[in-house]
Design an enzyme around this catalytic site. Structure first.
Site, PDB file in Angstrom:
ATOM      1  N   CYS A  14       0.894  -1.276  -0.188  1.00 41.96           N
ATOM      2  CA  CYS A  14      -0.017  -0.015  -0.085  1.00 41.96           C
ATOM      3  C   CYS A  14       0.834   1.194  -0.101  1.00 41.96           C
ATOM      4  CB  CYS A  14      -0.935   0.115   1.314  1.00 41.96           C
ATOM      5  SG  CYS A  14      -2.101   1.316   1.175  1.00 41.96           S
ATOM      6  N   ASN A  70       0.403  -4.456  -5.907  1.00 44.24           N
ATOM      7  CA  ASN A  70      -0.432  -3.154  -5.401  1.00 44.24           C
ATOM      8  C   ASN A  70      -0.502  -2.226  -6.223  1.00 44.24           C
ATOM      9  OD1 ASN A  70      -1.810  -1.893  -3.556  1.00 44.24           O
ATOM     10  ND2 ASN A  70      -1.062  -3.242  -1.707  1.00 44.24           N
ATOM     11  N   THR A  71      -1.050  -1.141  -5.670  1.00 44.62           N
ATOM     12  CA  THR A  71      -1.344   0.119  -6.540  1.00 44.62           C
ATOM     13  C   THR A  71       0.071   0.763  -6.794  1.00 44.62           C
ATOM     14  OG1 THR A  71      -1.885   1.559  -4.556  1.00 44.62           O
ATOM     15  CG2 THR A  71      -3.729   0.459  -5.808  1.00 44.62           C
TER      16      THR A  71
END
Length: 203
Positions: free
Chosen positions: A54, A119-120
């Site tokens: 994250c 993840n982003t």
């Protein structure tokens, strides 16, 4: 709050006992990892995913992608999780690194049963040119966030393939994430070496 998340997971597992339930978690200290892993197991989770990906909100406290960008720290915390967990441990990797095979190898060294990625991607969506503040603006302030959806799929496919082709991590199960909207998207991840596929933004 954590208590709400754990209660909801317990309710889901009771309603769907034959379905696999995975808790994606991140905390700061060794003792907190021990407590949350135990609580996730007691809630009925079948596996835990250590969120080392994250890029917003938690990095300032040494969590999320702050861990994913420090391979030795990632290895250490993964080893804690293996020590504390009675269920499989999945390490969620950040794309915000130069070479994703390095943290993948450290996850394996720490005892991870699998990795998930990506993840982003750390980004700024846009800037309010009147206020000179990144969007979205909350209380007059803005910051970076995590970019996801179909646009990140090519990056995700590349990184999944990099881990699948790496001799050291070739046998490590990979959960592919990033812009999956159709069965064809999922099939592409499987073709690149993923053994499972996750969908979030499309849902």
């Amino acid at each position: 709050p954590t208590e709400v998340n754990l209660r909801e997971m317990e309710e889901v597992k009771k309603k769907y006992p034959k379905h696999t339930l995975v808790a994606s978690i991140m905390v700061e200290t060794r003792e907190e990892w021990k407590e949350l892993i135990a609580a996730s197991f007691n809630a009925g989770c079948d596996a835990i995913e250590l969120n080392f990906g994250c890029p917003h909100g938690m990095c300032e406290r040494g969590m999320g992608s702050a861990v994913g960008q420090e391979p030795e720290v990632l290895k250490l915390i993964t080893s804690w999780a293996r020590e504390f967990s009675r269920i499989p441990v999945i390490v969620k990797l950040t794309p915000n690194v130069t070479d994703v095979t390095v943290p993948a190898e450290k996850a394996l060294d720490g005892g991870a049963h699998a990795v998930s990625l990506i993840n982003t991607i750390k980004s700024i969506v846009s800037v309010d040119l009147d206020a000179f503040v990144p969007r979205p603006i909350v209380g007059g302030k803005g910051t970076n966030g995590g970019y996801c959806g179909p646009a990140v799929r090519p990056i995700a496919l590349h990184m999944v393939g990099s881990i699948a082709r790496n001799p050291k991590t070739a046998r490590l199960p990979i959960s592919g994430i990033g812009g999956v909207s159709t069965w064809r998207d999922a099939a592409e991840f499987i073709a690149m070496g993923a053994t499972t596929v996750q969908v979030c933004t499309a849902v």
